[in-house]
Design a protein around this motif. Structure first.
Motif, PDB file in Angstrom:
ATOM      1  N   GLU A 103       0.807  -1.217   0.000  1.00  0.00           N
ATOM      2  CA  GLU A 103       0.000   0.000   0.000  1.00  0.00           C
ATOM      3  C   GLU A 103       0.835   1.260   0.000  1.00  0.00           C
ATOM      4  OE1 GLU A 103      -2.962   0.375  -0.691  1.00  0.00           O
ATOM      5  OE2 GLU A 103      -3.490  -1.720  -0.610  1.00  0.00           O
ATOM      6  N   GLY A 104       0.314   2.293  -0.635  1.00  0.00           N
ATOM      7  CA  GLY A 104       0.988   3.576  -0.649  1.00  0.00           C
ATOM      8  C   GLY A 104       0.485   4.438  -1.797  1.00  0.00           C
ATOM      9  N   ARG A 105       1.074   5.612  -1.958  1.00  0.00           N
ATOM     10  CA  ARG A 105       0.630   6.573  -2.981  1.00  0.00           C
ATOM     11  C   ARG A 105       1.344   6.295  -4.286  1.00  0.00           C
ATOM     12  NH1 ARG A 105      -1.580  11.963  -3.206  1.00  0.00           N
ATOM     13  NH2 ARG A 105      -1.885  11.942  -0.949  1.00  0.00           N
ATOM     14  N   ARG A 106       0.591   5.858  -5.290  1.00  0.00           N
ATOM     15  CA  ARG A 106       1.163   5.579  -6.611  1.00  0.00           C
ATOM     16  C   ARG A 106       0.920   6.775  -7.525  1.00  0.00           C
ATOM     17  NH1 ARG A 106      -2.736   0.608  -7.302  1.00  0.00           N
ATOM     18  NH2 ARG A 106      -4.050   2.370  -6.742  1.00  0.00           N
ATOM     19  N   HIS A 132       9.975  -0.452  -4.213  1.00  0.00           N
ATOM     20  CA  HIS A 132       9.585   0.149  -5.484  1.00  0.00           C
ATOM     21  C   HIS A 132       8.447   1.143  -5.275  1.00  0.00           C
ATOM     22  CE1 HIS A 132       7.001   0.194  -9.138  1.00  0.00           C
ATOM     23  NE2 HIS A 132       8.165   0.346  -9.747  1.00  0.00           N
ATOM     24  N   LEU A 133       7.462   0.767  -4.481  1.00  0.00           N
ATOM     25  CA  LEU A 133       6.333   1.661  -4.251  1.00  0.00           C
ATOM     26  C   LEU A 133       6.752   2.892  -3.457  1.00  0.00           C
ATOM     27  CD1 LEU A 133       3.387   2.292  -4.585  1.00  0.00           C
ATOM     28  CD2 LEU A 133       2.902   0.922  -2.565  1.00  0.00           C
ATOM     29  N   GLU A 134       7.620   2.717  -2.454  1.00  0.00           N
ATOM     30  CA  GLU A 134       8.108   3.871  -1.702  1.00  0.00           C
ATOM     31  C   GLU A 134       8.855   4.828  -2.633  1.00  0.00           C
ATOM     32  OE1 GLU A 134       7.238   4.489   1.214  1.00  0.00           O
ATOM     33  OE2 GLU A 134       6.974   2.665   2.392  1.00  0.00           O
ATOM     34  N   ALA A 135       9.665   4.254  -3.527  1.00  0.00           N
ATOM     35  CA  ALA A 135      10.412   5.101  -4.464  1.00  0.00           C
ATOM     36  C   ALA A 135       9.464   5.807  -5.433  1.00  0.00           C
ATOM     37  CB  ALA A 135      11.427   4.261  -5.235  1.00  0.00           C
ATOM     38  N   ALA A 136       8.390   5.124  -5.840  1.00  0.00           N
ATOM     39  CA  ALA A 136       7.415   5.742  -6.747  1.00  0.00           C
ATOM     40  C   ALA A 136       6.661   6.872  -6.068  1.00  0.00           C
ATOM     41  CB  ALA A 136       6.437   4.676  -7.255  1.00  0.00           C
ATOM     42  N   SER A 137       6.560   6.820  -4.743  1.00  0.00           N
ATOM     43  CA  SER A 137       5.865   7.879  -4.014  1.00  0.00           C
ATOM     44  C   SER A 137       6.639   9.192  -4.016  1.00  0.00           C
ATOM     45  CB  SER A 137       5.627   7.438  -2.559  1.00  0.00           C
ATOM     46  OG  SER A 137       4.763   6.321  -2.496  1.00  0.00           O
ATOM     47  N   VAL A 138       7.943   9.127  -4.279  1.00  0.00           N
ATOM     48  CA  VAL A 138       8.751  10.353  -4.287  1.00  0.00           C
ATOM     49  C   VAL A 138       8.280  11.297  -5.393  1.00  0.00           C
ATOM     50  CG1 VAL A 138      11.062  11.331  -4.507  1.00  0.00           C
ATOM     51  CG2 VAL A 138      10.725   9.186  -3.241  1.00  0.00           C
ATOM     52  N   PRO A 139       8.261  10.859  -6.671  1.00  0.00           N
ATOM     53  CA  PRO A 139       7.754  11.780  -7.698  1.00  0.00           C
ATOM     54  C   PRO A 139       6.277  12.102  -7.523  1.00  0.00           C
ATOM     55  CG  PRO A 139       8.153   9.599  -8.631  1.00  0.00           C
ATOM     56  CD  PRO A 139       8.761   9.603  -7.265  1.00  0.00           C
ATOM     57  N   GLU A 214      -3.083   5.297   0.965  1.00  0.00           N
ATOM     58  CA  GLU A 214      -2.014   5.695   1.881  1.00  0.00           C
ATOM     59  C   GLU A 214      -2.469   5.612   3.337  1.00  0.00           C
ATOM     60  OE1 GLU A 214       1.759   8.347   1.261  1.00  0.00           O
ATOM     61  OE2 GLU A 214      -0.103   9.411   0.864  1.00  0.00           O
ATOM     62  N   THR A 215      -3.749   5.888   3.577  1.00  0.00           N
ATOM     63  CA  THR A 215      -4.250   5.759   4.947  1.00  0.00           C
ATOM     64  C   THR A 215      -4.200   4.313   5.391  1.00  0.00           C
ATOM     65  OG1 THR A 215      -5.686   7.674   4.634  1.00  0.00           O
ATOM     66  CG2 THR A 215      -6.191   6.227   6.475  1.00  0.00           C
ATOM     67  N   PHE A 216      -4.579   3.393   4.510  1.00  0.00           N
ATOM     68  CA  PHE A 216      -4.474   1.978   4.873  1.00  0.00           C
ATOM     69  C   PHE A 216      -3.009   1.561   4.988  1.00  0.00           C
ATOM     70  CE2 PHE A 216      -4.882  -2.653   4.221  1.00  0.00           C
ATOM     71  CZ  PHE A 216      -5.718  -2.911   5.297  1.00  0.00           C
ATOM     72  N   GLY A 217      -2.138   2.159   4.163  1.00  0.00           N
ATOM     73  CA  GLY A 217      -0.719   1.883   4.285  1.00  0.00           C
ATOM     74  C   GLY A 217      -0.173   2.290   5.643  1.00  0.00           C
ATOM     75  N   ALA A 218      -0.697   3.389   6.201  1.00  0.00           N
ATOM     76  CA  ALA A 218      -0.277   3.806   7.541  1.00  0.00           C
ATOM     77  C   ALA A 218      -0.697   2.769   8.572  1.00  0.00           C
ATOM     78  CB  ALA A 218      -0.894   5.165   7.871  1.00  0.00           C
ATOM     79  N   LEU A 219      -1.886   2.198   8.383  1.00  0.00           N
ATOM     80  CA  LEU A 219      -2.338   1.127   9.279  1.00  0.00           C
ATOM     81  C   LEU A 219      -1.414  -0.085   9.184  1.00  0.00           C
ATOM     82  CD1 LEU A 219      -6.242   0.917   9.043  1.00  0.00           C
ATOM     83  CD2 LEU A 219      -4.882   1.073  11.135  1.00  0.00           C
ATOM     84  N   LEU A 220      -1.074  -0.488   7.969  1.00  0.00           N
ATOM     85  CA  LEU A 220      -0.206  -1.654   7.781  1.00  0.00           C
ATOM     86  C   LEU A 220       1.176  -1.412   8.390  1.00  0.00           C
ATOM     87  CD1 LEU A 220      -0.939  -2.887   4.143  1.00  0.00           C
ATOM     88  CD2 LEU A 220      -1.805  -3.798   6.298  1.00  0.00           C
ATOM     89  N   ALA A 221       1.731  -0.221   8.179  1.00  0.00           N
ATOM     90  CA  ALA A 221       3.058   0.072   8.742  1.00  0.00           C
ATOM     91  C   ALA A 221       3.025   0.002  10.262  1.00  0.00           C
ATOM     92  CB  ALA A 221       3.530   1.449   8.282  1.00  0.00           C
TER      93      ALA A 221
END
Length: 322
Positions: A103-106, A132-139, A214-221
């Protein structure tokens, strides 16, 4: 309100790595109009370890497709596969295309899918997909900051988006370290050139990728920070989880600001996109696959636990929209 809600949902997470922590899967592939394709990797299974629903073993001569349904039931139909024979000429292992999700911001226009070539461990593939997903969240956040500024958003939202981009650089490095530790290279991020977007399109992406994913990603983290049996995973997620919570809060602040500037028809379209993203998340939970390595080491919630987390998030979203 969001911070209190997530804290309440995370109270169900064991404070130590127990069997109650399990695997949850969700999408971390390319993003288009609010949708994504999951990352895939080839994984090899011993045929002797596979069991039918009644506890029996597969029939001799079973095809690799039939065996992969047992080994990786989340693929329906299963992806490309192959059989490997032992010295006696009888198939002993089967290699299946296994789906790993996170999960995260794509960013819109994400071309790379986070898949890993060659044979790597399941954990290596998972952490490579996460990196990969964390890196994609940068741009994604860099673009968001530029667009917010162009649309006249408050300066504090622009600064927060830029800070989030810097956070994601560190997150990608941390997940990349875990992937490399398990023998998996981190896939290169490929994104189409960004084009200027109208405010509604920005808000639509933010509703799906930020308010839901991203909100669900915060839950997973937060869950992994408590449940991971691998101390390095636990420590890495403990550093990442507070950042992801701030990113989720930022998504909802941007949502409130954007909706205040859009007409009623646009607000309804964004609300429906957010609810459809929640329905998609619920479907992905039902299709998730559980593996023992993720139980002990990755610390992700079980299907039943993930179902409750998504339901809790959905209930909060409906309340927040009222």
């Amino acid at each position: 309100m969001l911070r209190r809600t997530l804290a309440r949902l995370l109270l169900a997470a064991p404070a130590l790595p127990l069997l109650g922590c399990n695997m949850y899967t969700s999408s971390c592939g390319p993003a288009g109009e609010g949708t994504g394709e999951p990352s895939k990797v080839n994984q090899t299974f011993r045929i002797a370890d596979l069991q039918l629903a009644d506890g029996g073993t597969p029939e001799p001569g079973a095809s690799c497709e039939q065996l992969c349904v047992l080994a990786a039931p989340q693929d329906n139909p299963p992806g490309p596969c192959s059989l490997q024979s032992g010295d006696g000429g009888t198939p002993e292992t089967v290699t299946c295309t296994v789906t790993f999700l996170c999960e995260g911001r794509r960013p819109e226009g994400l071309l790379s899918d986070g898949s890993v070539d060659g044979r790597v461990s399941a954990l290596g593939a998972l952490f490579a997909s996460m990196a990969h997903l964390e890196a994609a969240s940068v741009p994604a956040f860099e673009r968001l900051a530029r667009e917010l500024e162009a649309h006249g958003a408050p300066a504090r939202l622009v600064r927060a988006a830029r800070r989030a981009a810097a956070d994601e650089v560190r997150h990608a490095q941390a997940m990349g370290t875990l992937a490399e530790r398990h023998g998996a290279p981190v896939p290169t991020v490929e994104v189409e050139p960004f084009q200027p977007r109208a405010l509604e399109r920005l808000a639509l992406e933010n509703a799906v990728e930020g308010c839901v994913r991203e909100t669900f990603g915060a839950l997973l983290a937060g869950w992994q920070a408590r449940c991971a049996g691998d101390s390095e995973v636990r420590q890495s997620l403990a550093r990442i989880a507070p950042d992801e919570l701030r990113h989720a809060e930022l998504s909802w602040e941007i949502d409130a600001w954007a909706l205040s500037r859009l007409d009623e028809a646009a607000r309804r379209r964004i609300q429906e996109a957010r609810r459809e993203a929640l329905r998609t998340l619920q479907r992905e939970v039902e299709e998730s696959v559980e593996q023992e390595e993720f139980v002990r080491l990755a610390g992700l919630p079980s299907r039943e636990q993930a179902r409750k987390l998504v339901q809790g998030l959905a209930e909060w979203v409906i309340t927040a929209e009222a």
